[in-house]
Design a protein around this motif. Structure first.
Motif, PDB file in Angstrom:
ATOM      1  N   SER A   1       0.856  -1.200   0.000  1.00 21.01           N
ATOM      2  CA  SER A   1       0.000   0.000   0.000  1.00 21.01           C
ATOM      3  C   SER A   1       0.884   1.239   0.000  1.00 21.01           C
ATOM      4  O   SER A   1       1.774   1.369   0.845  1.00 21.01           O
ATOM      5  CB  SER A   1      -0.902   0.000   1.240  1.00 21.01           C
ATOM      6  N   PHE A   2       0.635   2.151  -0.936  1.00 23.75           N
ATOM      7  CA  PHE A   2       1.375   3.406  -0.954  1.00 23.75           C
ATOM      8  C   PHE A   2       1.001   4.276   0.250  1.00 23.75           C
ATOM      9  O   PHE A   2       1.834   4.988   0.808  1.00 23.75           O
ATOM     10  CB  PHE A   2       1.103   4.163  -2.252  1.00 23.75           C
ATOM     11  N   LYS A   3      -0.279   4.204   0.651  1.00 27.37           N
ATOM     12  CA  LYS A   3      -0.759   5.001   1.764  1.00 27.37           C
ATOM     13  C   LYS A   3      -0.074   4.577   3.072  1.00 27.37           C
ATOM     14  O   LYS A   3       0.424   5.408   3.841  1.00 27.37           O
ATOM     15  CB  LYS A   3      -2.272   4.860   1.903  1.00 27.37           C
TER      16      LYS A   3
ATOM     17  N   ALA B   1       3.534   5.564   3.091  1.00 25.82           N
ATOM     18  CA  ALA B   1       3.696   6.987   3.387  1.00 25.82           C
ATOM     19  C   ALA B   1       3.637   7.233   4.887  1.00 25.82           C
ATOM     20  O   ALA B   1       4.413   8.032   5.437  1.00 25.82           O
ATOM     21  CB  ALA B   1       2.623   7.789   2.672  1.00 25.82           C
TER      22      ALA B   1
ATOM     23  N   GLN C   1       1.587  10.535   0.525  1.00 27.43           N
ATOM     24  CA  GLN C   1       1.381   9.447  -0.425  1.00 27.43           C
ATOM     25  C   GLN C   1       1.888   9.842  -1.809  1.00 27.43           C
ATOM     26  O   GLN C   1       2.411   9.012  -2.553  1.00 27.43           O
ATOM     27  CB  GLN C   1      -0.096   9.075  -0.471  1.00 27.43           C
TER      28      GLN C   1
ATOM     29  N   SER D   1       4.470   7.825  -4.353  1.00 29.12           N
ATOM     30  CA  SER D   1       4.145   7.563  -5.762  1.00 29.12           C
ATOM     31  C   SER D   1       5.232   8.128  -6.684  1.00 29.12           C
ATOM     32  O   SER D   1       5.628   7.489  -7.673  1.00 29.12           O
ATOM     33  CB  SER D   1       2.791   8.189  -6.118  1.00 29.12           C
TER      34      SER D   1
END
Length: 296
Positions: free
Chosen positions: A20-22, A25, A32, A36
Motif C-alpha cells: 500500500s502506498f498510503k 507513506a 502518499q 508515488s
C-alpha cells in the motif's frame, strides 16, 4: 549499470512490504504523493513496472517480486553494518583472546589494577596461541606476537619486543657470572622462532658454541621455561615483554645486559570498529601504561 537512488529503493521496500502506498507513506512519515513519485522515478530508471495499481489495492508485478528479495537483503546488510559501528555488544563484558604466556605472565598478575579502576567491567580470558577468528568466536580484542599484518584486521603496536638472557637473582648471588659459571647451569629453551636467532647472536658475541651449553628443558611454551628459571633452576633466553615486572621487582636479572631486537612484536588486534568501543578503549589505554616506560 548506474544504481537507482537509495531513497527510491527504500520507498520501494516499504511499499512492497505494506502492499500500500498510503501505509508506506505513514511508515516513512511522508505524503502518499511522495511515495508515488519515488516509485515512478524508480520504474523509469529500471524501465519496467514494479506495482499493479488499483483504486483500493497495490500489488507487486513479476518484476517487483523479482527485485524485492535483493533490496531486502541489501538494506539488511546496511543495517547490520551500521549496527556494528554504533552498538557496542555487552558493554560491561570484555572478551580477551591472548597468548597463553602473555595471559599467565603479564595479564593475570596485573589485571587487579585494571579491575579496581573499572569495577563495572567484567573480563573473560580466552588463552590461545592461534589467531582468533572474530567472525565465529566471541572476542572483543586479541593480543598477539607477530609481524603486525593480519588481513581484514587492524593491529596496534603495543611493545617492540626484545630477547634477553635471564636468571633468578638467587642463582648467581645477584651478580653477573663468569662465562664458565654460566655454562655450568642448565639452559631452558623456548624453541620459538625469535629465540633461536638470539641464541646464535649471544654465541657469536661471546665466541661460544651451542655445544658449550648444558641444555635443559626444550619446549614451545614460555611458561614452564620461565617457571623453572624463576625457581633458580637454570637460565633462559626469553621475550622481554613477558618478564618486565620480574626485572623491575628484582626477581630476575638480565645477564650481561644482553639484548637483541626481536623481529616479532606485541600487537593489539581486532576488526577496526572494535577499537571504537569504550570497553576496548579502556583496556587499550591501560595496556599502554604497562609498557609506556619501556617504549619511551
Amino acid at each position: 549499470m548506474k544504481l537507482p537512488p537509495l531513497k527510491s529503493l527504500s520507498f520501494f521496500l516499504s511499499a512492497a512490504r505494506q502492499q500500500s502506498f498510503k501505509k508506506a507513506a505513514e511508515e516513512l512519515n511522508v505524503t502518499q504523493a511522495a511515495v508515488s513519485q519515488q516509485i515512478r522515478l524508480l520504474e523509469e530508471r529500471l524501465n519496467c513496472k514494479l506495482f499493479n495499481r488499483k483504486s483500493n489495492q497495490t500489488s507487486l508485478t513479476a518484476s517487483g517480486i523479482l527485485l524485492l528479495p535483493f533490496i531486502e537483503q541489501a538494506f539488511s546488510n546496511i543495517s547490520q553494518g551500521v549496527s556494528l559501528l554504533s552498538n557496542e555488544p555487552e558493554p560491561n563484558t570484555l572478551n580477551i583472546s591472548s597468548l597463553h604466556s602473555f595471559t599467565s605472565l603479564v595479564l593475570i598478575p596485573k589485571i587487579k589494577v585494571f579491575q579496581e579502576k573499572h569495577p563495572d567491567l567484567s573480563l573473560q580470558f580466552s588463552p590461545t596461541n592461534q589467531l582468533v577468528d572474530f567472525k565465529n568466536i566471541m572476542a572483543d580484542i586479541a593480543i598477539r606476537r607477530g609481524l603486525g599484518s593480519y588481513p581484514g584486521l587492524e593491529s596496534k603496536l603495543l611493545f617492540a619486543d626484545q630477547v634477553i638472557l635471564v636468571a633468578s637473582v638467587s642463582l648467581f648471588n645477584n651478580a653477573f657470572p663468569a662465562i664458565e659459571e654460566l655454562l655450568s647451569k642448565p639452559l631452558f629453551i623456548d624453541v620459538s622462532s625469535d629465540i633461536k636467532p638470539a641464541f646464535d647472536t649471544f654465541c657469536e658475541q661471546y665466541k661460544l658454541s651451542k655445544e658449550d651449553f648444558t641444555i635443559g628443558l626444550q619446549t614451545t611454551d614460555s611458561v614452564p621455561v620461565l617457571e623453572k628459571t624463576i625457581a633458580g633452576q637454570g637460565i633462559a633466553f626469553v621475550s622481554k615483554s613477558l618478564v618486565l615486572e620480574k626485572l623491575k621487582a628484582g626477581t630476575l636479572i638480565n645477564l650481561f645486559d644482553f639484548s637483541t631486537t626481536s623481529p616479532i612484536s606485541i600487537y593489539l588486534v581486532a576488526p577496526p570498529h572494535h577499537f571504537q568501543w569504550q570497553k576496548v578503549k579502556k583496556f587499550e589505554s591501560w595496556l599502554y601504561t604497562l609498557f609506556e616506560q619501556e617504549n619511551e
